[in-house]
Each structure stands twice: as structure tokens, then as C-alpha cells.
Design an enzyme around this catalytic site. Structure first.
Site, short mmCIF file in Angstrom:
data_model
loop_
_atom_site.label_atom_id
_atom_site.label_comp_id
_atom_site.label_asym_id
_atom_site.label_seq_id
_atom_site.Cartn_x
_atom_site.Cartn_y
_atom_site.Cartn_z
N LEU A 123 16.21 8.30 -23.66
CA LEU A 123 15.36 6.90 -23.45
C LEU A 123 16.23 5.89 -22.53
CD1 LEU A 123 12.86 5.97 -26.03
CD2 LEU A 123 12.30 6.48 -23.37
N ASP A 124 16.34 5.38 -21.62
CA ASP A 124 16.98 4.31 -20.88
C ASP A 124 17.42 3.31 -21.70
OD1 ASP A 124 17.26 5.70 -18.58
OD2 ASP A 124 15.59 4.83 -17.69
N PRO A 125 18.25 2.41 -21.74
CA PRO A 125 18.55 1.21 -22.58
C PRO A 125 17.53 0.47 -22.25
CG PRO A 125 20.59 2.00 -21.43
CD PRO A 125 19.54 2.74 -20.95
N ALA A 185 14.19 1.03 -21.87
CA ALA A 185 13.15 1.38 -22.55
C ALA A 185 13.12 1.28 -24.27
CB ALA A 185 13.02 3.10 -22.20
#
Length: 409
Positions: A73-75, A77
Site C-alpha cells: 500500500l502506498d504511504p 493509503a
């Protein structure tokens, strides 16, 4: 303990950093101490059989709980991060390659950024005044189905050993087109507040790059301008159009939209997608399909395979604030039963806490009763206790003490 569980990743931290945080909690806990001791013992025996010294370096892999995650997951998100522990890490490939995911996302129309989200830098502006509800209503049909996606130019991808973003920043065309990936959009529901300007998000500001305005520097980049928007195969077959349908150029900015105080309209939707789908690319494609731009400002992974927020997903506070005996017991149940059989993890925590408390109270009551019996026997007048009964009572006293020791250890 070995198995798979899911936890709600907070925003502002990478998946790797968050995994390391959980690994530290598990490694430092008594819950996994026995497993780690057994692993170290087995490793030491193996090294000794091989005639090697059990150095710290060679024992490094068994000094921490073995863990991995099933999809980054992106930071920015938040949401479901699937984690494998011990032998459970072998099951993570199932989540990386074939799991269905549900995302809820919010975006702003009118801009494109280097990363496709608010953490990037603004590279272009486009008009939004022309957007109407009927335009928004046409989006699901165009994108639901089998679709091609182009990963963002500023994604962590390389071509000929050079990161894609370096080509873009230098204003150079790519040596070859970015390969598209085939993904599937199973469902896409547009929220009622889409096109609303009543939100908390401020439009991203422009920045300079090497002394130049980044938006102006990239304005003529062929890689950015020539990238295609793909509609779903199902939509194209139904309407007799090409999958890379020419959506036209973005609308220019009006004077109102050039005002720094202008509030950009929001895009808000929930979508169920296959593994490998770039939500940022989907947002960007929707913006361009409406002759505008769009970039992501919020992303929640609400589901991944059998793991669902609010149902069977842990929070970091469960491991940081609850007693180890409690979260260890709940985690063990999740490992044994599997996420698909856990319907309410909050209730499971309450039940476990109540059960452990009842067991502690029962043990305390048992100990208290035994001690009371001993005191009563000691307080009997000596003349009423025969030699035989005294010997018997002493044996009983020793037996009671023996029974008590495991409770005290």
C-alpha cells in the site's frame, strides 16, 4: 505460531516500515518467544552437525519473527494489509497474484501530478467547469470490464536501466512505449458527493524543477501527451469503438479556475478490481476521459480477498495497547480458523478478554480456598489432633503446596 492475518495500515507510513513495526512487537512479545527459542535451537543443532559455529550472523534469520506482506500500500493509503507469519509467508503469493481488492478513493479534478496523487508534483492543469452529472454517470460503463492500463510514468519502473521519471523530468521521450497491463474492473460505484466542492482538500501547488516551472517544462513531453486512455473491452465491443478511443484534449482553464482560491470539484468512488490494478491510473484515466485531469487525495483498501475492514482485520492498537495474552489468543484463533471464518474480530476480543478474566478469577478463588483450609487445620487445638491425623495433615499440606506451585510459576 504460523498463519496469515490482516491489519489496517495507517496513512503516512510505507508498508515495509509498518511491517517492521509489527515484527518488532511480535519479536519482543512472550507470544512468540517459545517459537523463536525452538527455531534458534534447531538452527544451532544444524550448524553444530555441519561443524560450524553458531554466530549471531548465522542466527540472524531466527532472531526475529519471520514475516512478509501480500501487497504493498502506498504511504498515502490506508486499509487492509495482509501479513504472513512463519510458514504463513508461503501463502502470500495467493494474495499477490490473484486476489480481488476493494478500494474507496477520493480525488480532485483539474490537475495531474507526477505520481498520480497528492504526494507528487503538479505537471498540468485542466478545466473542470464543463463537468456535469451526466458525464459522471457515463463513467462506470466505460471502465467496468477487462481493460488495459498504463502504469504512471513516475511509477517505480525502469526502461533500459533508467527510471521512467528521469526521462519525463529531462523532457525526453521514452525509448519505447510503456507496456500496458491487463486488469479487470469488476464494479465501480460513483458516490453522490462527486463534483462537490464542499470538501477539505486544497488544490496542489506548482513547484519549480531545476529553476523552471515543472508544469511548463513537461508541457511538451511526448510521453505525457501521447499516452492513451483505454476503455473496457466490453464497452468498446458494445459501442463499436476502439479500446484506445480518442478522448480529445483537456479543456483549458477558465479565469475562475486560475484563481488561487478556486475549489476543485471532487471525484469519489468505490471499486472492486483485480490484482495489479493502479487506482491512480484509473483516476487519471477517468479525468482524461472527461476532458480534464484528476489526481488522488485519499485511498482506502477496504477489502482484499477474505479480509474486510470492520470484520476480521486487526488495528495496530490491538497489539500496542491490549494484553499480550489477549491478542495472542485472538491471533491464534485467526490463524487456526482463517479470515473467512472470522465475522467480528471486535467481539472476538471481548469474548477472549472475558474468558481470560474468568479463568484468572477461578484460579484466584481456588488458591484462596486451599489456603483457607490450611489455616483452619493449623488453628485446631493440638490436643484434638492425634499423631496419625497430624501426619496426615502434614502430608495434605505438602500436597497442597505442590499443587500451588504451577499456579505461581
Amino acid at each position: 505460531m504460523n498463519g496469515v492475518f490482516a491489519i489496517n495500515k495507517p496513512t503516512g507510513i510505507t508498508s515495509a516500515q509498518f511491517l517492521a513495526k509489527i515484527q518488532h512487537i511480535f519479536t519482543s512479545s512472550s507470544v512468540f518467544s517459545k517459537d523463536l527459542a525452538q527455531l534458534r535451537g534447531a538452527k544451532v543443532e544444524q550448524l553444530q552437525r555441519e561443524g560450524q559455529k553458531a554466530s549471531r550472523r548465522k542466527l540472524r534469520k531466527v532472531m526475529k519473527v519471520k514475516m512478509g506482506h501480500g501487497g504493498t500500500l502506498d504511504p498515502l493509503a490506508t486499509g487492509v494489509l495482509v501479513i504472513g507469519v512463519g510458514k504463513g509467508t508461503k501463502k502470500l503469493q495467493n494474495y499477490l497474484s490473484g486476489s480481488v481488492k476493494v478500494y474507496e478513493t477520493e480525488a480532485l479534478f483539474g490537475g495531474a501530478t507526477t505520481t498520480g496523487d497528492v504526494e507528487g508534483e503538479l505537471i498540468s492543469r485542466a478545466g473542470t467547469i464543463h463537468l456535469k452529472k451526466e458525464d459522471i454517470d457515463s463513467i462506470p460503463e466505460k471502465f467496468i470490464g477487462h481493460i488495459k492500463q498504463t502504469p504512471p510514468i513516475f511509477a517505480a519502473l525502469k526502461m533500459n536501466g533508467k527510471p521512467l521519471y528521469e526521462y519525463a523530468r529531462e523532457g525526453l521521450p521514452l525509448p519505447k512505449p510503456i507496456e500496458t497491463r491487463d486488469v479487470q474492473i469488476y464494479d465501480l460505484k460513483i458516490a453522490d458527493d462527486t463534483l462537490s466542492t464542499d470538501h477539505k482538500y486544497e488544490f496542489i501547488k506548482n513547484v519549480d524543477c531545476d529553476g523552471e516551472n515543472l508544469e511548463e517544462k513537461l508541457a511538451t513531453n511526448p510521453t505525457l501527451n501521447d499516452s492513451k486512455v483505454y476503455f473496457s473491452k466490453e464497452y468498446c465491443d458494445k459501442n463499436g469503438v476502439s479500446e484506445d478511443y480518442d478522448v480529445g484534449k483537456p479543456q483549458p482553464l477558465t479565469d475562475d479556475e486560475k484563481n488561487p482560491q478556486f475549489k476543485a470539484p471532487m471525484l469519489h468512488f468505490t471499486t472492486r478490481v483485480s490484482s495489479g490494478t493502479y487506482i491512480r491510473s484509473l483516476i487519471s484515466d477517468i479525468g482524461r476521459a472527461l476532458n480534464s485531469n484528476a489526481y488522488m487525495v485519499k485511498l482506502i483498501r477496504a477489502e482484499q480477498a477474505e479480509w474486510v475492514l470492520g470484520k476480521n482485520v486487526f488495528n495496530i492498537e490491538d497489539f500496542e495497547e491490549r494484553d499480550e495474552a489477549v491478542w495472542g489468543a485472538v491471533l491464534s484463533q485467526v490463524f487456526q480458523q482463517g479470515g473467512e471464518n472470522i465475522n467480528d474480530i471486535a467481539s472476538l476480543f471481548l469474548q477472549t478478554e472475558a474468558r481470560l478474566k474468568e479463568e484468572q478469577n477461578h484460579e484466584g478463588a481456588t488458591c484462596g480456598s486451599q489456603e483457607g483450609d490450611i489455616i483452619d487445620a493449623e488453628q485446631q487445638p493440638e490436643e484434638k489432633i492425634s499423631a496419625n491425623s497430624e501426619s496426615k495433615d502434614e502430608a495434605s499440606h505438602d500436597e497442597l503446596n505442590t499443587k500451588k506451585r504451577p499456579l505461581e510459576s
